[in-house]
Write a protein that holds these residues in place. Structure first.
Motif, PDB file in Angstrom:
ATOM      1  N   ASP A  17      -4.173  -4.565   3.857  1.00 45.10           N
ATOM      2  CA  ASP A  17      -4.136  -5.449   2.694  1.00 45.10           C
ATOM      3  C   ASP A  17      -3.652  -6.840   3.079  1.00 45.10           C
ATOM      4  N   ALA A  18      -2.641  -6.898   3.934  1.00 44.31           N
ATOM      5  CA  ALA A  18      -2.130  -8.196   4.381  1.00 44.31           C
ATOM      6  C   ALA A  18      -3.180  -8.940   5.204  1.00 44.31           C
ATOM      7  N   LEU A  19      -3.840  -8.246   6.109  1.00 42.23           N
ATOM      8  CA  LEU A  19      -4.837  -8.907   6.959  1.00 42.23           C
ATOM      9  C   LEU A  19      -6.070  -9.334   6.176  1.00 42.23           C
ATOM     10  N   ASN A  20      -6.354  -8.673   5.055  1.00 39.92           N
ATOM     11  CA  ASN A  20      -7.469  -9.096   4.203  1.00 39.92           C
ATOM     12  C   ASN A  20      -7.199 -10.433   3.528  1.00 39.92           C
ATOM     13  N   HIS A  21      -5.947 -10.817   3.402  1.00 41.08           N
ATOM     14  CA  HIS A  21      -5.591 -12.080   2.750  1.00 41.08           C
ATOM     15  C   HIS A  21      -5.621 -13.279   3.697  1.00 41.08           C
ATOM     16  N   VAL A  22      -5.834 -13.051   4.989  1.00 38.24           N
ATOM     17  CA  VAL A  22      -5.805 -14.142   5.973  1.00 38.24           C
ATOM     18  C   VAL A  22      -6.917 -15.156   5.700  1.00 38.24           C
ATOM     19  N   GLN A  23      -8.134 -14.686   5.478  1.00 40.87           N
ATOM     20  CA  GLN A  23      -9.264 -15.598   5.288  1.00 40.87           C
ATOM     21  C   GLN A  23      -9.057 -16.493   4.065  1.00 40.87           C
ATOM     22  N   GLY A  24      -8.642 -15.923   2.959  1.00 43.35           N
ATOM     23  CA  GLY A  24      -8.426 -16.721   1.753  1.00 43.35           C
ATOM     24  C   GLY A  24      -7.325 -17.748   1.921  1.00 43.35           C
ATOM     25  N   THR A  25      -6.280 -17.385   2.624  1.00 48.24           N
ATOM     26  CA  THR A  25      -5.172 -18.314   2.854  1.00 48.24           C
ATOM     27  C   THR A  25      -5.600 -19.475   3.734  1.00 48.24           C
ATOM     28  N   VAL A  26      -6.390 -19.191   4.777  1.00 48.12           N
ATOM     29  CA  VAL A  26      -6.867 -20.259   5.655  1.00 48.12           C
ATOM     30  C   VAL A  26      -7.836 -21.160   4.909  1.00 48.12           C
ATOM     31  N   MET A  27      -8.699 -20.592   4.082  1.00 45.53           N
ATOM     32  CA  MET A  27      -9.670 -21.391   3.328  1.00 45.53           C
ATOM     33  C   MET A  27      -8.976 -22.338   2.350  1.00 45.53           C
ATOM     34  N   GLY A  87       0.819  -1.195   0.000  1.00 40.50           N
ATOM     35  CA  GLY A  87       0.000   0.000   0.000  1.00 40.50           C
ATOM     36  C   GLY A  87       0.851   1.243   0.000  1.00 40.50           C
ATOM     37  N   ASP A  88       0.193   2.392  -0.214  1.00 42.99           N
ATOM     38  CA  ASP A  88       0.947   3.643  -0.230  1.00 42.99           C
ATOM     39  C   ASP A  88       1.076   4.261   1.157  1.00 42.99           C
ATOM     40  N   THR A  89       0.436   3.661   2.170  1.00 41.65           N
ATOM     41  CA  THR A  89       0.644   4.043   3.561  1.00 41.65           C
ATOM     42  C   THR A  89       0.879   2.774   4.378  1.00 41.65           C
ATOM     43  N   LYS A  90       1.374   2.952   5.595  1.00 44.05           N
ATOM     44  CA  LYS A  90       1.613   1.791   6.463  1.00 44.05           C
ATOM     45  C   LYS A  90       0.312   1.094   6.807  1.00 44.05           C
ATOM     46  N   ARG A 101       7.562   9.572  -3.671  1.00 49.69           N
ATOM     47  CA  ARG A 101       6.438   8.650  -3.487  1.00 49.69           C
ATOM     48  C   ARG A 101       6.944   7.461  -2.696  1.00 49.69           C
ATOM     49  N   GLN A 102       6.142   7.013  -1.740  1.00 48.31           N
ATOM     50  CA  GLN A 102       6.530   5.882  -0.910  1.00 48.31           C
ATOM     51  C   GLN A 102       5.549   4.736  -1.109  1.00 48.31           C
ATOM     52  N   ASN A 103       6.086   3.536  -1.216  1.00 49.57           N
ATOM     53  CA  ASN A 103       5.285   2.321  -1.272  1.00 49.57           C
ATOM     54  C   ASN A 103       5.742   1.404  -0.146  1.00 49.57           C
ATOM     55  N   PHE A 104       4.790   0.980   0.687  1.00 49.77           N
ATOM     56  CA  PHE A 104       5.087   0.128   1.823  1.00 49.77           C
ATOM     57  C   PHE A 104       4.666  -1.298   1.512  1.00 49.77           C
TER      58      PHE A 104
END
Length: 98
Positions: free
Chosen positions: A24-34, A15-18, A72-75
């Protein structure tokens, strides 16, 4: 029939902020567990989060090479998330033919 187990999944986010990178990372938790379990999931509760890697990429931009200079910063983050999963094991359900 109802089972509880604890597992650790590794997820990445950008993302462009922390805050956006972590979200974004935490949104991927459900799909990874499934993907990792064949059971029907009822609940996924995060128990612990540890940062494996956190990076920032800084890029300098300018309009026509001279005007309106800015950075520009990308985290990006990589997290190990320990979750407690409540699921239904369909192998233990007895179906009756009619």
């Amino acid at each position: 029939m109802k089972e509880q187990f604890t597992t650790t999944v590794r997820v990445c986010g950008k993302g462009d902020t922390k805050a956006k990178a972590f979200a974004d990372a935490l949104n991927h938790v459900q799909g990874t567990v499934m993907k990792s379990t064949p059971h029907i999931l009822l609940r996924i509760e995060p128990q612990d989060i540890s940062v494996v890697q956190a990076r920032v990429a800084v890029r300098k931009e300018a309009f026509l090479f001279f005007f309106l200079r800015r950075e520009r910063q990308n985290f990006s983050v990589e997290l190990d998330v320990t979750v407690q999963v409540t699921s239904v094991n369909l192998d233990k359900v007895d179906f009756v033919a009619q």
